[in-house]
Design a protein around this motif. Structure first.
Motif, PDB file in Angstrom:
ATOM      1  N   SER A 265       0.812  -1.222   0.000  1.00 18.01           N
ATOM      2  CA  SER A 265       0.000   0.000   0.000  1.00 18.01           C
ATOM      3  C   SER A 265       0.843   1.269   0.000  1.00 18.01           C
ATOM      4  CB  SER A 265      -0.919   0.021   1.226  1.00 18.01           C
ATOM      5  OG  SER A 265      -1.859  -1.024   1.174  1.00 18.01           O
ATOM      6  N   ARG A 266       2.090   1.148   0.397  1.00 14.70           N
ATOM      7  CA  ARG A 266       2.969   2.321   0.469  1.00 14.70           C
ATOM      8  C   ARG A 266       4.335   1.992  -0.155  1.00 14.70           C
ATOM      9  NH1 ARG A 266      -1.278   4.089   1.227  1.00 14.70           N
ATOM     10  NH2 ARG A 266      -2.126   5.088   3.104  1.00 14.70           N
ATOM     11  N   HIS A 267       4.934   3.031  -0.765  1.00 13.19           N
ATOM     12  CA  HIS A 267       6.353   2.978  -1.098  1.00 13.19           C
ATOM     13  C   HIS A 267       7.098   3.456   0.148  1.00 13.19           C
ATOM     14  CE1 HIS A 267       5.701   2.129  -5.299  1.00 13.19           C
ATOM     15  NE2 HIS A 267       4.951   3.205  -5.454  1.00 13.19           N
ATOM     16  N   VAL A 268       7.908   2.593   0.727  1.00 14.19           N
ATOM     17  CA  VAL A 268       8.593   2.912   1.981  1.00 14.19           C
ATOM     18  C   VAL A 268      10.092   2.692   1.805  1.00 14.19           C
ATOM     19  CG1 VAL A 268       8.781   2.404   4.450  1.00 14.19           C
ATOM     20  CG2 VAL A 268       6.574   2.155   3.301  1.00 14.19           C
ATOM     21  N   ARG A 269      10.870   3.537   2.426  1.00 13.57           N
ATOM     22  CA  ARG A 269      12.305   3.305   2.528  1.00 13.57           C
ATOM     23  C   ARG A 269      12.750   3.650   3.936  1.00 13.57           C
ATOM     24  NH1 ARG A 269      17.414   6.560  -0.141  1.00 13.57           N
ATOM     25  NH2 ARG A 269      18.992   5.539   1.159  1.00 13.57           N
ATOM     26  N   LEU A 270      13.473   2.732   4.562  1.00 15.26           N
ATOM     27  CA  LEU A 270      14.044   2.947   5.884  1.00 15.26           C
ATOM     28  C   LEU A 270      15.511   3.343   5.750  1.00 15.26           C
ATOM     29  CD1 LEU A 270      12.695  -0.201   7.790  1.00 15.26           C
ATOM     30  CD2 LEU A 270      11.638   2.053   7.639  1.00 15.26           C
ATOM     31  N   ARG A 271      15.968   4.197   6.672  1.00 13.14           N
ATOM     32  CA  ARG A 271      17.388   4.533   6.729  1.00 13.14           C
ATOM     33  C   ARG A 271      17.948   4.023   8.050  1.00 13.14           C
ATOM     34  NH1 ARG A 271      18.162  10.523   6.455  1.00 13.14           N
ATOM     35  NH2 ARG A 271      17.581  10.452   8.668  1.00 13.14           N
ATOM     36  N   GLY A 272      18.972   3.181   7.938  1.00 15.16           N
ATOM     37  CA  GLY A 272      19.634   2.678   9.131  1.00 15.16           C
ATOM     38  C   GLY A 272      21.035   3.222   9.250  1.00 15.16           C
ATOM     39  N   ARG A 273      21.581   3.142  10.453  1.00 15.24           N
ATOM     40  CA  ARG A 273      22.968   3.536  10.683  1.00 15.24           C
ATOM     41  C   ARG A 273      23.470   2.787  11.909  1.00 15.24           C
ATOM     42  NH1 ARG A 273      23.757   6.886  14.948  1.00 15.24           N
ATOM     43  NH2 ARG A 273      21.932   7.987  15.801  1.00 15.24           N
ATOM     44  N   PHE A 274      24.775   2.812  12.059  1.00 13.67           N
ATOM     45  CA  PHE A 274      25.384   2.194  13.227  1.00 13.67           C
ATOM     46  C   PHE A 274      25.353   3.177  14.389  1.00 13.67           C
ATOM     47  CE2 PHE A 274      27.393  -0.168   9.729  1.00 13.67           C
ATOM     48  CZ  PHE A 274      27.067  -1.461  10.131  1.00 13.67           C
ATOM     49  N   GLY A 275      24.656   2.801  15.474  1.00 12.20           N
ATOM     50  CA  GLY A 275      24.613   3.622  16.674  1.00 12.20           C
ATOM     51  C   GLY A 275      25.564   3.084  17.726  1.00 12.20           C
ATOM     52  N   ALA A 276      25.523   3.713  18.909  1.00 10.82           N
ATOM     53  CA  ALA A 276      26.425   3.313  19.986  1.00 10.82           C
ATOM     54  C   ALA A 276      26.186   1.870  20.427  1.00 10.82           C
ATOM     55  CB  ALA A 276      26.257   4.272  21.170  1.00 10.82           C
ATOM     56  N   ASN A 277      24.934   1.423  20.334  1.00  9.25           N
ATOM     57  CA  ASN A 277      24.596   0.074  20.798  1.00  9.25           C
ATOM     58  C   ASN A 277      24.193  -0.849  19.659  1.00  9.25           C
ATOM     59  OD1 ASN A 277      24.933   0.753  23.604  1.00  9.25           O
ATOM     60  ND2 ASN A 277      22.986   1.872  23.464  1.00  9.25           N
ATOM     61  N   GLY A 278      24.626  -0.536  18.453  1.00  4.40           N
ATOM     62  CA  GLY A 278      24.284  -1.374  17.321  1.00  4.40           C
ATOM     63  C   GLY A 278      23.513  -0.605  16.272  1.00  4.40           C
ATOM     64  N   VAL A 279      22.882  -1.342  15.368  1.00  8.80           N
ATOM     65  CA  VAL A 279      22.155  -0.720  14.264  1.00  8.80           C
ATOM     66  C   VAL A 279      20.850  -0.106  14.761  1.00  8.80           C
ATOM     67  CG1 VAL A 279      21.054  -1.126  12.029  1.00  8.80           C
ATOM     68  CG2 VAL A 279      23.169  -2.340  12.615  1.00  8.80           C
ATOM     69  N   VAL A 280      20.558   1.108  14.289  1.00  9.83           N
ATOM     70  CA  VAL A 280      19.284   1.770  14.581  1.00  9.83           C
ATOM     71  C   VAL A 280      18.691   2.279  13.271  1.00  9.83           C
ATOM     72  CG1 VAL A 280      19.936   2.460  16.920  1.00  9.83           C
ATOM     73  CG2 VAL A 280      20.396   4.005  14.999  1.00  9.83           C
ATOM     74  N   VAL A 281      17.394   2.518  13.281  1.00  5.90           N
ATOM     75  CA  VAL A 281      16.693   3.125  12.146  1.00  5.90           C
ATOM     76  C   VAL A 281      16.348   4.547  12.555  1.00  5.90           C
ATOM     77  CG1 VAL A 281      14.658   3.042  10.665  1.00  5.90           C
ATOM     78  CG2 VAL A 281      15.775   0.917  11.371  1.00  5.90           C
ATOM     79  N   ASP A 282      16.861   5.534  11.796  1.00  4.57           N
ATOM     80  CA  ASP A 282      16.670   6.933  12.194  1.00  4.57           C
ATOM     81  C   ASP A 282      15.968   7.768  11.128  1.00  4.57           C
ATOM     82  OD1 ASP A 282      18.591   7.190  10.262  1.00  4.57           O
ATOM     83  OD2 ASP A 282      19.960   8.420  11.469  1.00  4.57           O
ATOM     84  N   GLY A 283      15.490   7.152  10.053  1.00  6.63           N
ATOM     85  CA  GLY A 283      14.787   7.908   9.028  1.00  6.63           C
ATOM     86  C   GLY A 283      13.872   7.027   8.209  1.00  6.63           C
ATOM     87  N   VAL A 284      12.828   7.622   7.681  1.00  4.36           N
ATOM     88  CA  VAL A 284      11.879   6.858   6.866  1.00  4.36           C
ATOM     89  C   VAL A 284      11.189   7.803   5.886  1.00  4.36           C
ATOM     90  CG1 VAL A 284       9.942   7.162   8.471  1.00  4.36           C
ATOM     91  CG2 VAL A 284       9.946   5.218   6.917  1.00  4.36           C
ATOM     92  N   ALA A 285      10.862   7.283   4.728  1.00  2.00           N
ATOM     93  CA  ALA A 285       9.987   7.971   3.775  1.00  2.00           C
ATOM     94  C   ALA A 285       8.819   7.054   3.488  1.00  2.00           C
ATOM     95  CB  ALA A 285      10.734   8.296   2.490  1.00  2.00           C
ATOM     96  N   ILE A 286       7.610   7.606   3.478  1.00  2.00           N
ATOM     97  CA  ILE A 286       6.395   6.840   3.196  1.00  2.00           C
ATOM     98  C   ILE A 286       5.616   7.581   2.121  1.00  2.00           C
ATOM     99  CG2 ILE A 286       4.270   5.866   4.134  1.00  2.00           C
ATOM    100  CD1 ILE A 286       5.555   5.885   6.889  1.00  2.00           C
ATOM    101  N   LEU A 287       5.504   6.969   0.944  1.00  2.86           N
ATOM    102  CA  LEU A 287       4.784   7.551  -0.182  1.00  2.86           C
ATOM    103  C   LEU A 287       3.599   6.658  -0.526  1.00  2.86           C
ATOM    104  CD1 LEU A 287       7.884   8.473  -0.464  1.00  2.86           C
ATOM    105  CD2 LEU A 287       7.287   8.978  -2.833  1.00  2.86           C
ATOM    106  N   PRO A 288       2.569   7.219  -1.177  1.00  4.29           N
ATOM    107  CA  PRO A 288       1.437   6.380  -1.592  1.00  4.29           C
ATOM    108  C   PRO A 288       1.892   5.265  -2.526  1.00  4.29           C
ATOM    109  CG  PRO A 288       0.912   8.704  -1.811  1.00  4.29           C
ATOM    110  CD  PRO A 288       2.381   8.632  -1.534  1.00  4.29           C
ATOM    111  N   GLY A 289       1.346   4.071  -2.336  1.00  7.78           N
ATOM    112  CA  GLY A 289       1.625   2.938  -3.204  1.00  7.78           C
ATOM    113  C   GLY A 289       0.463   2.683  -4.139  1.00  7.78           C
ATOM    114  N   PRO A 290       0.455   1.551  -4.827  1.00  8.88           N
ATOM    115  CA  PRO A 290      -0.618   1.262  -5.784  1.00  8.88           C
ATOM    116  C   PRO A 290      -1.959   1.052  -5.092  1.00  8.88           C
ATOM    117  CG  PRO A 290       0.800  -0.647  -5.488  1.00  8.88           C
ATOM    118  CD  PRO A 290       1.474   0.491  -4.790  1.00  8.88           C
ATOM    119  N   ARG A 291      -2.983   1.562  -5.706  1.00  8.07           N
ATOM    120  CA  ARG A 291      -4.339   1.345  -5.196  1.00  8.07           C
ATOM    121  C   ARG A 291      -4.873   0.005  -5.694  1.00  8.07           C
ATOM    122  NH1 ARG A 291      -7.716   7.052  -5.485  1.00  8.07           N
ATOM    123  NH2 ARG A 291      -6.172   8.355  -4.428  1.00  8.07           N
ATOM    124  N   LEU A 292      -5.824  -0.525  -4.972  1.00  3.39           N
ATOM    125  CA  LEU A 292      -6.490  -1.758  -5.384  1.00  3.39           C
ATOM    126  C   LEU A 292      -7.650  -1.385  -6.293  1.00  3.39           C
ATOM    127  CD1 LEU A 292      -6.380  -4.891  -4.658  1.00  3.39           C
ATOM    128  CD2 LEU A 292      -8.345  -4.403  -3.190  1.00  3.39           C
TER     129      LEU A 292
END
Length: 561
Positions: A265-292
């Motif tokens: 339902s959505r075009h999504v992209r997550l952004r990860g990076r290495f944090g002090a305690n391991g990998v974290v996700v600190d960004g996201v984009a959410i766009l409309p995806g295909p309709r049914l």
């Protein structure tokens, strides 16, 4: 540099723990996809942080069950029975699916949250469109989301663990709200908001997955092995967000059940990076995806629908029908009020159908007849999960989850063999009518005094509806036991239910009367006038119920009826 770091990141959804389950001992545990399937016989159920997370994870695991364990080597019913009776899922089939066999290279690499083909994401979304991860977790404020559950804002820097981000990624694809998305693009709510999700529970997670794994509706042979066009989202070529706006707006029809269960339902992209305690996700984009582009009712297997008919002269059959409406959860009135739509089969003639129960329940009912039939005494639990959006459909108002017993005898009942539909309709209508009168009592009292805002006039409803849910569940179980013996046995449970409704309403009324101020004669006169009228109307409702119950004919209908 950003691209290099992204390629170095890894979160293997097959191995890393991210799916919350409850063991048979009642202990919480978090597992990866591989362990969730290999040890499904050791787990009781999936329990996400919200009902929508729970529903989305069930749909994901049902997809994998259908894709991995049904290989078309035998008929659907035969293969389902073999899996049901064998114990643990066969690990070698999952190995073949992940590692490949023959010309297939397998799909192991498709389950990395940060890989070249990141799971359930659209990798071509530009970096500059990524923003706060608050947009991903629907209990936080972001864009159109209200701050009902959390007082963070879209500008807050929110970091998520990969496990939490993965759960919300799957949930957003199924249950995201409508409104403006990244880039100020308008969108419709994700498909899961179209109806409450119905999950049939077995004794273990393995049984639950099999009970909700239905034949592929897109295949006329009902062979569950998907054809080349029906694939889960991770097997497809990566979606393209740039330049696909018009195609997404036009929409498309699902190519099969696997496609629908993992609908992007959505075009999504997550952004990860290495944090002090391991990998974290600190960004996201959410766009409309295909309709049914297809009517959801015609393809969705885990939802119920209803409609009404208006009789008109010179119109054959039941008359003119209203549009189909999905069964949704409500804050006060329990979903048991839709027991007919949820549990009962209806006429085969689509033009005369009044209800459309979830197809996964049709599948379960069929497993209770013929060769290797499951025990008739079985009582399943159906969990009904969903959320309510605000009036603009751009924010979550509340999450809801309810459970309703589903006796196998009730699921198997055919319209012409047992007349459960009018009997259960009579039971629900009694509660509806009495509940309406309680609401009317409170409104009339405050209208006479003109001293209370409308928002406060729901005390009687709050003391009536929630207390009926457990009693109605007992009624359904009792009904299932009685109709296995004989149809006439359904009378006593229905009469007992009527007594419970009357007693619950009386308790609510007495509790309310005790709280009503008696500061003046005006208060007392208004109270006496309203309660007298209420009691007279309720007596009339009960009298009409008793009359209809006595005239109820449990005998099977003839072809002429």
């Amino acid at each position: 540099m950003i691209g290099t770091e992204r390629r170095a990141l890894r979160f293997d959804l097959l191995r890393e723990p991210w799916i919350p389950v409850v063991t048979l001992k009642g202990e919480p545990e978090t597992v990866g996809l591989r362990e969730a399937l290999d040890r499904a016989h050791e787990f009781r159920w999936i329990q996400g942080e919200t009902p929508t997370v729970t529903a989305a994870l069930h749909r994901l695991l049902v997809t994998l069950t259908l894709r991995v364990y049904f290989d078309g080597s035998a008929g659907w019913g035969t293969q389902w029975s073999e899996l049901w009776h064998r114990g643990p899922f066969p690990t070698e089939r999952l190995d073949r699916y992940l590692n490949g066999e023959g010309d297939s290279t397998g799909y192991r690499d498709r389950f990395d949250l940060f890989g070249d083909r990141p799971f359930f994401q659209t990798p071509d979304i530009p970096e500059e469109l990524l923003g706060s991860t608050a947009k991903l977790t629907m209990f936080r404020a972001a864009g159109n989301n209200a701050t009902l559950f959390d007082h963070s804002t879209q500008e807050d820097q929110v970091e998520l663990s990969p496990a939490e981000a993965a759960r919300w990624l799957v949930t957003v694809q199924a249950f995201d709200t409508g409104g403006l998305k990244t880039g100020k693009l308008p969108s419709q709510p994700s498909l899961g908001n179209g109806a409450a999700t119905v999950v049939i529970e077995g004794a273990t997670l393995r049984e639950t997955l099999l009970l909700n794994t239905t034949p592929n509706w897109a295949d006329d042979t009902l062979d569950p092995r998907p054809g080349p066009g029906d694939q889960p989202v991770w097997e497809r070529d990566p979606a393209v967000s740039q330049g696909s706006k018009e195609a997404d707006k036009r929409g498309r029809a699902p190519s099969g059940l696997l496609d629908l269960l993992t609908w992007p339902s959505r075009h999504v992209r997550l952004r990860g990076r290495f944090g002090a305690n391991g990998v974290v996700v600190d960004g996201v984009a959410i766009l409309p995806g295909p309709r049914l582009s297809t009517d959801l009712r015609s393809v969705e297997n885990m939802a119920a629908y209803r409609r009404t008919f208006t009789r008109k002269k010179n119109v054959p059959g039941k008359g003119v029908s209203s549009p189909w409406k999905p069964v949704q959860l409500e804050e006060l009135r329990g979903v048991w009020r839709h027991c007919r739509e949820l549990l009962l089969a209806d006429e085969d003639n689509d033009s005369q159908r009044e209800r459309f129960r979830p197809r996964n329940l049709d599948h379960v009912a069929a497993r209770h007849q013929g060769k290797d039939a499951l025990p008739e005494s079985t009582v399943y639990t159906i969990r009904v999960l969903g959320q309510q959006l605000d009036p603009n459909r751009g924010a979550v108002h509340t999450w809801l989850e309810e459970a309703v017993p589903a006796p196998a005898a009730v699921l198997r009942a055919q319209p012409r063999e047992t007349r459960l539909e009018p009997l259960m309709g009579l039971a629900v209508s009694l509660a509806d009518d009495v509940g309406d009168e309680l609401g009317k009592l409170e409104r009339e009292y405050h209208a006479l005094l003109r001293d209370a805002p409308r928002a406060e006039r729901k005390l009687l409803q709050q003391w009536f509806w929630p207390r009926l849910s457990e009693h109605f569940n007992d009624y359904l179980v009792d009904l299932g036991e009685r109709i296995r013996e004989n149809d006439v046995g359904a009378f006593e449970p229905t009469e007992n239910w009527a007594n419970v409704v009357e007693e619950t309403a009386e308790e609510a009324q007495h509790r309310w009367v005790e709280l009503v101020p008696r500061r003046s004669a005006r208060n007392l006169l208004a109270l006496a006038e309203c309660t007298s009228g209420y009691q007279e109307r309720v007596r009339g409702i009960r009298h009409e119920f008793d009359r209809n119950l006595k005239s109820y004919d449990p005998r099977p209908r003839t072809e002429d009826e």
